[in-house]
Design an enzyme around this catalytic site. Structure first.
Site, PDB file in Angstrom:
ATOM      1  N   GLY A  49      12.041  49.776  70.930  1.00 62.33           N
ATOM      2  CA  GLY A  49      11.115  48.675  71.166  1.00 62.33           C
ATOM      3  C   GLY A  49      10.141  48.350  70.047  1.00 62.33           C
ATOM      4  CD  GLU A 104       6.337  53.436  72.478  1.00 62.40           C
ATOM      5  OE1 GLU A 104       6.817  52.312  72.250  1.00 62.40           O
ATOM      6  OE2 GLU A 104       6.851  54.215  73.286  1.00 62.40           O
ATOM      7  CG  ASP A 105       7.753  49.070  72.907  1.00 66.20           C
ATOM      8  OD1 ASP A 105       7.214  50.147  73.265  1.00 66.20           O
ATOM      9  OD2 ASP A 105       8.841  48.685  73.369  1.00 66.20           O
ATOM     10  CG  ASP A 108       4.366  50.515  81.901  1.00 66.64           C
ATOM     11  OD1 ASP A 108       3.495  49.796  82.394  1.00 66.64           O
ATOM     12  OD2 ASP A 108       5.462  50.735  82.454  1.00 66.64           O
ATOM     13  CE  LYS A 136       3.643  45.868  81.189  1.00 66.68           C
ATOM     14  NZ  LYS A 136       4.890  46.101  81.972  1.00 66.68           N
ATOM     15  CB  VAL A 158       5.946  41.188  78.197  1.00 64.05           C
ATOM     16  CG1 VAL A 158       4.804  40.569  78.983  1.00 64.05           C
ATOM     17  CG2 VAL A 158       5.595  42.608  77.762  1.00 64.05           C
ATOM     18  CG  ASP A 164      14.794  46.592  76.317  1.00 62.88           C
ATOM     19  OD1 ASP A 164      13.729  47.241  76.190  1.00 62.88           O
ATOM     20  OD2 ASP A 164      15.735  46.970  77.022  1.00 62.88           O
ATOM     21  NE  ARG A 170      16.106  46.613  72.321  1.00 63.02           N
ATOM     22  CZ  ARG A 170      15.311  47.481  72.946  1.00 63.02           C
ATOM     23  NH1 ARG A 170      13.999  47.428  72.784  1.00 63.02           N
ATOM     24  NH2 ARG A 170      15.818  48.410  73.740  1.00 63.02           N
TER      25      ARG A 170
HETATM   26  P1  IMP Z   1       5.732  54.454  79.740  1.00 67.02           P
HETATM   27  O1  IMP Z   1       6.348  55.802  79.594  1.00 67.02           O
HETATM   28  O2  IMP Z   1       5.713  54.039  81.183  1.00 67.02           O
HETATM   29  O3  IMP Z   1       4.397  54.282  79.084  1.00 67.02           O
HETATM   30  O4  IMP Z   1       6.796  53.458  79.145  1.00 67.02           O
HETATM   31  C1  IMP Z   1       6.748  52.925  77.897  1.00 67.02           C
HETATM   32  C2  IMP Z   1       8.057  52.253  77.615  1.00 67.02           C
HETATM   33  O5  IMP Z   1       8.472  51.481  78.743  1.00 67.02           O
HETATM   34  C3  IMP Z   1       7.946  51.275  76.498  1.00 67.02           C
HETATM   35  O6  IMP Z   1       8.212  51.869  75.255  1.00 67.02           O
HETATM   36  C4  IMP Z   1       8.982  50.236  76.869  1.00 67.02           C
HETATM   37  O7  IMP Z   1      10.241  50.616  76.380  1.00 67.02           O
HETATM   38  C5  IMP Z   1       9.033  50.255  78.371  1.00 67.02           C
HETATM   39  N1  IMP Z   1       8.242  49.149  78.972  1.00 67.02           N
HETATM   40  C6  IMP Z   1       7.130  49.252  79.717  1.00 67.02           C
HETATM   41  N2  IMP Z   1       6.686  48.044  80.091  1.00 67.02           N
HETATM   42  C7  IMP Z   1       7.543  47.147  79.560  1.00 67.02           C
HETATM   43  C8  IMP Z   1       7.607  45.709  79.577  1.00 67.02           C
HETATM   44  O8  IMP Z   1       6.776  44.983  80.153  1.00 67.02           O
HETATM   45  N3  IMP Z   1       8.642  45.156  78.899  1.00 67.02           N
HETATM   46  C9  IMP Z   1       9.591  45.879  78.239  1.00 67.02           C
HETATM   47  N4  IMP Z   1       9.556  47.225  78.188  1.00 67.02           N
HETATM   48  C10 IMP Z   1       8.546  47.855  78.848  1.00 67.02           C
HETATM   49 MG    MG Z   2      10.567  51.338  74.477  1.00 69.48          MG
END
Ligand code: IMP
Ligand code: MG
Length: 185
Positions: A49, A104-105, A108, A136, A158, A164, A170
């Protein structure tokens, strides 16, 4: 918004345009430039990402820096977190004694990053900071210390600018909110 191609039909609206992204990425690069004067940070892109953000960010950083890449999986192909994190590709270089910036992208739940940061800290870098384009905060499950953040967003799903859904979108040059109809069936 122009509906010039098939992908754009799945986008409800543009959240951050190319121009807004470029401006904000420039601001983050300037912060990094100021914070790392006299040092040479190693930027670690978390694939896949963050590849677009990483490419734009490093070109706006004026300090000498190096790059490396790592791939982890946490989401499979869906839109909600599985809570499971797996290293798919590890770094090519050792990070001991280095000033690491993890790029990181999107942050979350924090599951992916809190796990990844633990692994990297155990390798004894001189310092480690986290840089994410999107955050987020309302979705956070695991606390993660965040040094550089582009935009804080509500709980939208998003896509674009590297992000993606099921590996698609992407290559959109902006960040858009995906139509729920795309993932609700
Ligand atoms: P976390 O472990 O929940 O913080 O997840 C992070 C990863 O979830 C990111 O690197 C993304 O690959 C994916 N992700 C979380 N939210 C989104 C979104 O809104 N769009 C696309 N990918 C997301
Ligand atoms: Mg990712």
């Amino acid at each position: 918004m122009e509906m010039g191609n098939i992908m754009e039909q799945d986008v409800e609206r543009v959240l951050f345009s190319e121009e807004e992204l470029s401006r904000r990425v420039g601001e983050i690069a300037a912060q990094i430039d100021a914070d790392y004067v006299g040092r040479e940070p190693l930027l670690v892109s978390v694939l896949r990402g963050s590849f677009v953000f990483m490419a734009d960010l490093v070109r706006k950083i004026t300090l000498p820096c190096t790059v490396d890449f790592m791939a982890v999986s946490s989401y499979g192909t869906g839109s909600s977190s599985s809570g499971q994190v797996k290293i798919i590709k590890d770094l090519s270089e050792h990070i001991e004694g280095k000033d690491v910036i993890v790029v990181e992208d999107i942050l979350d739940s924090g599951n992916t990053l809190s796990y990844l940061l633990e692994i990297l800290k155990a390798r004894q870098p001189a310092s480690i900071r986290l840089c994410t384009l999107l955050d987020k905060p309302s979705r956070r499950v695991k606390p993660v210390e965040l040094h550089y953040s582009g935009f804080s967003i509500p709980d939208y799903f998003v896509v674009g600018y590297g992000l993606d859904y099921a590996e698609r979108y992407r290559n959109l040059p902006y960040i858009g909110v995906l139509k729920p109809s795309v993932y609700e069936h």
